[in-house]
Design an enzyme around this catalytic site. Structure first.
Site, mmCIF file in Angstrom:
data_model
loop_
_atom_site.group_PDB
_atom_site.id
_atom_site.type_symbol
_atom_site.label_atom_id
_atom_site.label_comp_id
_atom_site.label_asym_id
_atom_site.label_seq_id
_atom_site.Cartn_x
_atom_site.Cartn_y
_atom_site.Cartn_z
ATOM 1 N N ARG A 157 -0.006 22.922 2.884
ATOM 2 C CA ARG A 157 0.775 22.774 4.131
ATOM 3 C C ARG A 157 1.800 21.651 3.975
ATOM 4 N NH1 ARG A 157 -3.714 21.816 8.620
ATOM 5 N NH2 ARG A 157 -4.700 20.730 6.888
ATOM 6 N N GLY A 181 -7.491 16.061 -1.411
ATOM 7 C CA GLY A 181 -6.715 16.568 -2.533
ATOM 8 C C GLY A 181 -6.025 15.384 -3.180
ATOM 9 N N HIS A 182 -6.416 15.059 -4.385
ATOM 10 C CA HIS A 182 -5.878 13.885 -5.070
ATOM 11 C C HIS A 182 -5.155 14.350 -6.332
ATOM 12 C CE1 HIS A 182 -9.630 11.829 -3.178
ATOM 13 N NE2 HIS A 182 -8.688 12.039 -2.283
ATOM 14 N N LYS A 207 -4.186 7.640 -3.330
ATOM 15 C CA LYS A 207 -5.457 7.041 -3.764
ATOM 16 C C LYS A 207 -5.837 7.518 -5.168
ATOM 17 C CE LYS A 207 -7.373 8.883 -0.133
ATOM 18 N NZ LYS A 207 -6.194 9.368 0.604
ATOM 19 N N GLY A 208 -5.642 8.839 -5.393
ATOM 20 C CA GLY A 208 -6.028 9.412 -6.685
ATOM 21 C C GLY A 208 -5.325 8.729 -7.842
ATOM 22 N N ARG A 215 -29.403 17.369 12.514
ATOM 23 C CA ARG A 215 -30.629 17.372 11.692
ATOM 24 C C ARG A 215 -31.068 18.775 11.289
ATOM 25 N NH1 ARG A 215 -32.614 13.377 16.080
ATOM 26 N NH2 ARG A 215 -31.086 14.695 17.081
ATOM 27 N N ASN A 259 -12.007 18.829 1.325
ATOM 28 C CA ASN A 259 -10.811 18.691 2.170
ATOM 29 C C ASN A 259 -9.819 17.731 1.503
ATOM 30 O OD1 ASN A 259 -12.636 16.602 2.573
ATOM 31 N ND2 ASN A 259 -12.284 16.384 4.757
HETATM 32 P P1 GDP Z 1 -4.339 10.957 -2.203
HETATM 33 O O1 GDP Z 1 -4.931 12.073 -1.411
HETATM 34 O O2 GDP Z 1 -4.325 9.671 -1.474
HETATM 35 O O3 GDP Z 1 -4.929 10.832 -3.571
HETATM 36 O O4 GDP Z 1 -2.807 11.343 -2.397
HETATM 37 P P2 GDP Z 1 -2.239 12.775 -2.872
HETATM 38 O O5 GDP Z 1 -2.513 12.928 -4.314
HETATM 39 O O6 GDP Z 1 -2.691 13.841 -1.951
HETATM 40 O O7 GDP Z 1 -0.706 12.582 -2.553
HETATM 41 C C1 GDP Z 1 0.057 11.616 -3.193
HETATM 42 C C2 GDP Z 1 1.168 12.328 -4.009
HETATM 43 O O8 GDP Z 1 2.142 11.397 -4.364
HETATM 44 C C3 GDP Z 1 0.656 12.927 -5.313
HETATM 45 O O9 GDP Z 1 1.365 14.108 -5.557
HETATM 46 C C4 GDP Z 1 1.002 11.869 -6.354
HETATM 47 O O10 GDP Z 1 1.261 12.441 -7.623
HETATM 48 C C5 GDP Z 1 2.265 11.281 -5.777
HETATM 49 N N1 GDP Z 1 2.469 9.855 -6.037
HETATM 50 C C6 GDP Z 1 1.543 8.855 -6.117
HETATM 51 N N2 GDP Z 1 2.147 7.668 -6.271
HETATM 52 C C7 GDP Z 1 3.477 7.918 -6.293
HETATM 53 C C8 GDP Z 1 4.638 7.092 -6.385
HETATM 54 O O11 GDP Z 1 4.561 5.875 -6.455
HETATM 55 N N3 GDP Z 1 5.852 7.715 -6.349
HETATM 56 C C9 GDP Z 1 5.984 9.062 -6.227
HETATM 57 N N4 GDP Z 1 7.202 9.579 -6.193
HETATM 58 N N5 GDP Z 1 4.902 9.869 -6.132
HETATM 59 C C10 GDP Z 1 3.681 9.307 -6.145
HETATM 60 P P1 IMO Z 2 -6.936 13.043 1.062
HETATM 61 O O1 IMO Z 2 -8.237 12.541 0.498
HETATM 62 C C1 IMO Z 2 -4.630 14.319 4.531
HETATM 63 C C2 IMO Z 2 -6.889 16.126 7.833
HETATM 64 C C3 IMO Z 2 -6.664 17.590 8.121
HETATM 65 C C4 IMO Z 2 -6.886 17.614 9.623
HETATM 66 C C5 IMO Z 2 -8.023 16.611 9.797
HETATM 67 C C6 IMO Z 2 -9.411 17.226 9.895
HETATM 68 O O2 IMO Z 2 -6.213 13.971 0.153
HETATM 69 O O3 IMO Z 2 -6.130 11.934 1.588
HETATM 70 P P2 IMO Z 2 -11.003 18.378 8.101
HETATM 71 O O4 IMO Z 2 -10.813 19.614 7.276
HETATM 72 O O5 IMO Z 2 -11.276 17.162 7.321
HETATM 73 O O6 IMO Z 2 -12.006 18.573 9.204
HETATM 74 O O7 IMO Z 2 -9.584 18.179 8.850
HETATM 75 O O8 IMO Z 2 -7.977 15.747 8.676
HETATM 76 N N1 IMO Z 2 -7.282 15.814 6.438
HETATM 77 C C7 IMO Z 2 -6.469 15.251 5.546
HETATM 78 N N2 IMO Z 2 -5.158 14.905 5.628
HETATM 79 N N3 IMO Z 2 -5.326 14.061 3.405
HETATM 80 C C8 IMO Z 2 -6.643 14.372 3.320
HETATM 81 O O9 IMO Z 2 -7.408 13.997 2.281
HETATM 82 C C9 IMO Z 2 -7.266 15.030 4.399
HETATM 83 N N4 IMO Z 2 -8.506 15.485 4.635
HETATM 84 C C10 IMO Z 2 -8.507 15.949 5.892
HETATM 85 O O10 IMO Z 2 -5.365 17.986 7.758
HETATM 86 O O11 IMO Z 2 -5.757 17.104 10.270
HETATM 87 MG MG MG Z 3 -4.423 13.958 -0.762
#
Ligand code: GDP
Ligand code: IMO
Ligand code: MG
Length: 443
Positions: free
Chosen positions: A303, A40-41, A16-17, A144, A38
């Site tokens: 993780r 991480g993008h 998404k990020g 609340r 929670n």
């Molecule tokens: P988000 O939480 O949905 O924003 O996704 P994350 O950033 O946690 O995880 C996606 C990971 O995949 C990140 O490390 C990005 O840099 C990487 N990524 C995103 N798009 C692509 C892609 O098309 N190809 C590859 N190889 N990596 C990608």
């Molecule tokens: P992004 O935005 C992947 C998962 C946790 C756990 C469950 C509940 O980067 O896609 P929490 O701390 O939210 O109560 O944990 O949800 N979880 C995610 N897994 N990407 C995330 O965010 C997550 N945020 C929470 O690993 O299973």
């Molecule tokens: Mg993420």
């Protein structure tokens, strides 16, 4: 002016990020509506890696206003740590760039402690949360008892709320043999945060209304994914917020009709962090290979992410429950080198074919996935940005996914950088102002 909602269609980490950062030049405002740190993008800009947790992924585009809605839970120390890291990388993070809703709830020092008690008590059945205090902060919101960003404006109210919360938590802390919470110390700490956070705190519904009335466009940014949604996800193995489309309206204070289009971010395979059912999980060498090639480690907790084949049953469910208009397909480049790629097309449960995705975890735990095997493609997709340069076998694979999930693909991401992206104009044009997206300086 057209506003776009971007959300994940799986269990988070779909990319998404990257996509929000890519599309931001076509919007004036980027507004997060749920979750907390929670999330991480990871975003790459010209080889430089930036990890965002709480601050919207639009922050890397100068001039865009980034909004943190009432649907979020905010840890002030986490917010200022992230802002400080961004500032050190030359990003403007002043109150002119970031607005925090008065209605956003604060993560307080007791929330991670309460979470540890609850995860420990569950033992084998733990959720595997990020241990950031997210769940307990939402629990207090529903009870609340929550302390909101707007409460920081009056230290008398802040003190009262802290005392009220500590009185409620004291018996639990006592029962678990934990030292009592120090109301005075917590009050002093949060009075300091109040001074720092105060300039960011705004009336977000009013702000968004004014911006939209002026003709500005908003990108609504979801965190987590549809299958982690508190209502529509794989309960109880979910997060505690509304990560599905409706959450954008309640989490920002805008009407549902301000959402003009919905883009679902979908990984070409599936990953999951933490516990919970995962029908297509690969516990073999192929799964390990995908994890290694896709660098599948949590951006928040480090993780390893569990990996598995693409699950069309789950993604079709997500597309339907969210009203997804188009998909951005991410990370297909990771599947390079596989001679065959499996896609889950259905589930059987107790010998019967299920007609829809079951959200009862205890059913999903026991389903037997049915797979269709497709040929892999020769060569690397990495970095391809031209539709015509995609291998024919890969395009056929995309067509199969589109048919299975009943949604067309508008973006194909082929790597981590902004430029590693194929935009399919005829699919994306209805959702995003392409001329603005391609204007000089947007790359
Ligand atoms: P988000 O939480 O949905 O924003 O996704 P994350 O950033 O946690 O995880 C996606 C990971 O995949 C990140 O490390 C990005 O840099 C990487 N990524 C995103 N798009 C692509 C892609 O098309 N190809 C590859 N190889 N990596 C990608
Ligand atoms: P992004 O935005 C992947 C998962 C946790 C756990 C469950 C509940 O980067 O896609 P929490 O701390 O939210 O109560 O944990 O949800 N979880 C995610 N897994 N990407 C995330 O965010 C997550 N945020 C929470 O690993 O299973
Ligand atoms: Mg993420």
């Amino acid at each position: 002016m057209a506003n776009l909602l971007v959300l994940g269609t799986q269990w988070g980490d779909e990319g998404k990020g990257k996509i929000v950062d890519l599309l931001t030049p076509a919007f004036d405002v980027v507004a997060r509506f749920q979750g907390g740190h929670n999330a991480g993008h990871t975003v790459y800009v010209k080889g430089k890696k930036v990890v965002l947790h709480l601050i919207p992924s639009g922050i890397l585009r100068a001039g865009t206003l980034c909004v943190i809605g009432n649907g979020l839970v905010i840890s002030p120390p986490a917010f200022f740590k992230e802002a400080g890291d961004l500032e050190a990388q030359g990003v403007d993070i002043g109150p002119g760039r970031i607005a925090v809703s008065r209605g956003a709830h604060l993560i307080m020092p007791w929330h991670p402690l309460v979470e540890k008690i609850s995860e420990d008590r569950r033992g084998e059945k733990k959720i595997g949360t990020t241990c950031r205090g997210i769940g307990p902060a939402y629990e207090d919101k529903a009870a609340r008892l929550g302390v909101r960003a707007g409460d920081l404006a009056d230290l008398r109210i802040l003190r009262e709320k802290i005392e009220e919360n500590i009185a409620a938590k004291d018996p639990v802390f006592r029962a678990f043999g934990l030292p009592p919470l120090d109301a005075e110390a917590i009050f002093r700490e949060y009075a300091d945060w109040a001074a720092k956070l105060g300039p960011y705190v705004r009336d977000v519904p009013e702000l968004l209304h004014e911006r939209m009335a002026r003709g500005e466009s908003v990108l609504f940014e979801g965190a987590q994914g549809a299958l982690l949604d508190i209502d529509h996800g794989t309960y109880p193995f979910v997060t505690s917020s509304s990560s599905t489309a409706g959450g954008a309206a309640t989490g920002l204070g805008v009407g549902p009709k301000t959402i003009h289009g919905i883009l679902g971010i979908t990984k070409a395979y599936t990953t999951r962090v933490g516990s919970g059912p995962f029908p297509t999980e690969l516990r073999d060498e192929i799964g390990k290979g995908i994890a290694a090639c896709g660098d599948e480690f949590g951006a928040s907790t480090g993780r390893p992410r569990r990996c598995g084949w693409f699950d069309a049953v789950a993604v079709r469910y997500a597309c339907r429950t969210n009203g997804v208009d188009r998909i951005a397909l991410t990370k297909p480049d990771v599947l390079a080198g596989l001679s065959e790629i499996a896609v889950c097309t259905g589930y059987r449960y107790k010998g019967r074919r299920l007609s829809s995705f079951p959200t009862e975890s205890w059913i999903l735990e026991d389903v037997v996935p049915e797979f269709r095997t497709l040929p892999g493609w020769a060569g690397s997709l990495r970095g391809i940005s031209d539709l015509g340069a995609l291998p024919r076998t890969f395009v056929d694979y995309v067509r199969v996914l589109e048919d299975l999930v009943e949604t067309r693909v508008a973006i194909i991401s082929t790597g981590v950088e902004r430029g590693d992206t194929v935009l399919i104009d005829e699919e994306l044009g209805g959702l995003v102002d392409l001329a603005r997206l391609r204007a000089p300086g947007a790359a």
